[in-house]
Design an enzyme around this catalytic site. Structure first.
Site, PDB file in Angstrom:
ATOM      1  CE  LYS A   1       6.100  -3.473   5.491  1.00 39.65           C
ATOM      2  NZ  LYS A   1       5.271  -2.784   6.360  1.00 39.65           N
TER       3      LYS A   1
ATOM      4  CD  GLU B   1       4.583   2.748   2.669  1.00 37.13           C
ATOM      5  OE1 GLU B   1       4.747   1.526   2.543  1.00 37.13           O
ATOM      6  OE2 GLU B   1       3.834   3.230   3.541  1.00 37.13           O
TER       7      GLU B   1
ATOM      8  CG  HIS C   1       8.804  -1.764   2.219  1.00 35.37           C
ATOM      9  ND1 HIS C   1       7.647  -1.200   2.735  1.00 35.37           N
ATOM     10  CD2 HIS C   1       8.496  -2.136   0.959  1.00 35.37           C
ATOM     11  CE1 HIS C   1       6.691  -1.231   1.819  1.00 35.37           C
ATOM     12  NE2 HIS C   1       7.181  -1.805   0.729  1.00 35.37           N
ATOM     13  CG  ASN C   2       6.781   0.510   6.247  1.00 38.40           C
ATOM     14  OD1 ASN C   2       6.776  -0.357   5.377  1.00 38.40           O
ATOM     15  ND2 ASN C   2       5.878   0.560   7.194  1.00 38.40           N
TER      16      ASN C   2
ATOM     17  CB  SER D   1       5.051  -4.537   2.273  1.00 39.17           C
ATOM     18  OG  SER D   1       4.572  -3.409   1.559  1.00 39.17           O
TER      19      SER D   1
END
Ligand code: 6PG
Length: 486
Positions: A187, A194, A190-191, A132
């Site tokens: 990940k 986000e 994480h997104n 990222s």
């Protein structure tokens, strides 16, 4: 000729940035891009950056592979999906036992899970590494989340940690996440976070737009102020920049951008996984659905005409709105991170990954898109209670929520009255109310299920795991549908 320390396949924005970053850290780097009929990406790269630097460029995959020091380390920066499988297929016959493939794209963790097994069955290693930080991160330090063949980690650790961002305490934002698809799962979350962060900031901006008559610069000032406090984060910082940005004609560009949000899938995948694992993830879900709804632009225009409502009027003093919007954003962000970490906690148990949630919070403190001040206390909480089921149970979060709850409620009352959609702020508050309600109305749902389908229920006056069926109409019999899953 000296063999290269690592090879990079795919020289699009992220691949190019990571290749430059690797060379910058002193590594010899071979680069490969598949030949295009009209132009050569590799030639262009070598012309631009090759001179006097430790790069070797290849358009022949075999020569590229042979240029690498063994065990070979190959970072694949190709589009997630079938392209990754194709590259693996092309590479495998050229590799030797112990060579290591690293997928640095946004692959679906289930694909990575499968590829780890497949590549290992061929005697090589496979690492699915979430990366990222966009172009800037690739070039100057990203947050890297590697998972997969654990045996390969010691061999790539130094390289990956050197190109990773460094947190304020100097530690690299790259740690081993776990086996199988763990790196790409993390990940993905994480997104998802986000997406929720962006939706929450957009909702704050939306209310500010209706409240302030100072326009974009005034709104930018508020975000700049917030970036000095508890809400400090990369996304708040860039929001202020975006709001001040003018186009070539001197107009604020933000006012010219169509309100239709795109997405590539990682937010949606997070929600699908949350549903599979039974973890409420309403903030990320709301963020995904709001992007979906935004894309139905024509439908919204028609509906807006049919349901004309009064324009919102927030008559309260800006100082009051300032604090209420701030606190709603902060509280909702807390809920969003709580849900994201709960999803990882559950996935860790389900897939036997033994995720270290404190370490994950720490590697998200710099380099990545969701880097934020809030991640430091989260890391500390998980350091002291690694298996905490829900961050809201920590005394630190309890204190934070207590402080902001009155303003959060006040803002939702106002936005509801003024026809202003803030679905993520509302979803967050409703999650908080539901989580902290000892007795929810699920008893009625159970009664309905038993009434129409004999699905059985547990009783408050009997121990758990005893199941009852009621003859609700006096016409039933003892047959019931079996034990339900809670
Ligand atoms: C990152 C980002 C990145 C992602 C973009 C766009 O961590 O650097 O998450 O991986 O591709 O943010 O995602 P969407 O197109 O789905 O918004």
């Amino acid at each position: 000729m000296k063999k290269s320390d690592i090879g990079v396949i795919g020289l699009a924005v992220m691949g190019e940035g990571l290749a430059l970053n690797l060379e910058d850290k002193g590594y010899h780097v071979s680069v490969y891009n598949r030949p295009h009929p009209s132009h050569s990406v590799v030639q262009h790269f070598m012309q631009e950056y090759g001179k006097g630097r430790r790069f070797e460029g290849f358009e022949d995959l075999k020569a590229f592979v042979q240029s690498l020091e063994r065990p070979r380390k190959i970072l694949m920066m190709v589009k997630a999906g079938t392209a990754v499988d194709q590259v693996i297929e092309q590479l495998l016959p050229l590799l030797e036992s112990g060579d290591i493939l690293i997928d640095g794209g946004n692959s679906n963790f289930e694909d990575t899970e499968r590829r780890v097994q497949y590549v290992e069955s061929k005697g090589c290693y496979y690492i699915g590494a979430g990366v990222s930080g966009g172009q800037e991160g690739a070039l100057h330090g990203a947050s890297i989340m590697p998972g997969g063949s654990g045996k390969a980690w010691p061999q790539v650790r130094e390289i990956l940690q050197r190109i990773a961002a460094k947190a304020e305490d100097g530690s690299p934002c790259c740690e081993w996440i776990g086996g199988g698809g763990a790196g790409h799962f993390v990940k993905m979350v994480h997104n998802g976070i986000e997406y929720a962060d962006m939706e929450l900031i957009a909702e704050a901006y939306f209310v500010m737009k209706q409240t302030l008559n100072t326009g974009n610069p005034g709104i930018a000032t508020w975000f700049e102020e917030w970036n000095k406090g508890k809400l400090k984060s990369y996304l708040i910082e860039i929001t202020a920049d975006i709001l001040r940005h003018k186009d070539t004609e001197g107009n604020f560009l933000i006012d010219k951008i169509l309100d239709v949000a795109g997405q590539k899938g990682t937010g949606r995948w997070s929600v699908i996984q949350a549903m599979e694992l039974g973890i409420p993830l309403n903030l990320i879900a709301t963020a995904v659905f709001q992007r979906d709804l935004s894309s139905h632009k024509d439908l919204r225009i028609t509906a807006a005409r049919k349901y004309k409502t009064d324009a919102p009027v927030f008559t309260h003093k800006p100082e009051i709105m300032y604090q209420e919007i701030h606190d709603s954003l902060y509280a909702s962000k807390i809920i969003s991170y709580t849900q994201g970490f709960a999803l990882m906690q559950q996935a860790s148990e389900h897939f036997h990954w033994e995720l270290n949630l404190a370490a994950i919070a720490r590697i998200w403190r710099a380099g990545c898109i969701i880097r934020a001040a809030l991640l430091t206390p989260i890391a500390e909480i998980f350091d002291s209670t690694p298996h905490l089921e829900n961050l809201l149970l920590s005394s630190w979060f309890r204190e934070q929520i207590r402080e902001v709850l009155p303003n959060w409620k006040a803002l939702l009352i106002k936005t509801t009255r003024e026809n202003t959609a803030v679905p993520a702020f509302a979803a967050a508050l409703n999650y908080f109310y539901s989580l902290t309600t000892q007795t929810l109305p699920a008893n009625l749902i159970q009664a309905q299920r038993d009434y129409f389908g004999a699905h059985t229920f547990e009783r408050t006056d009997r121990p758990r795991n005893e199941f009852f069926h009621e003859d609700w109409t006096g016409e039933g019999n003892d047959t019931h549908a079996g034990i339900y899953n809670a």
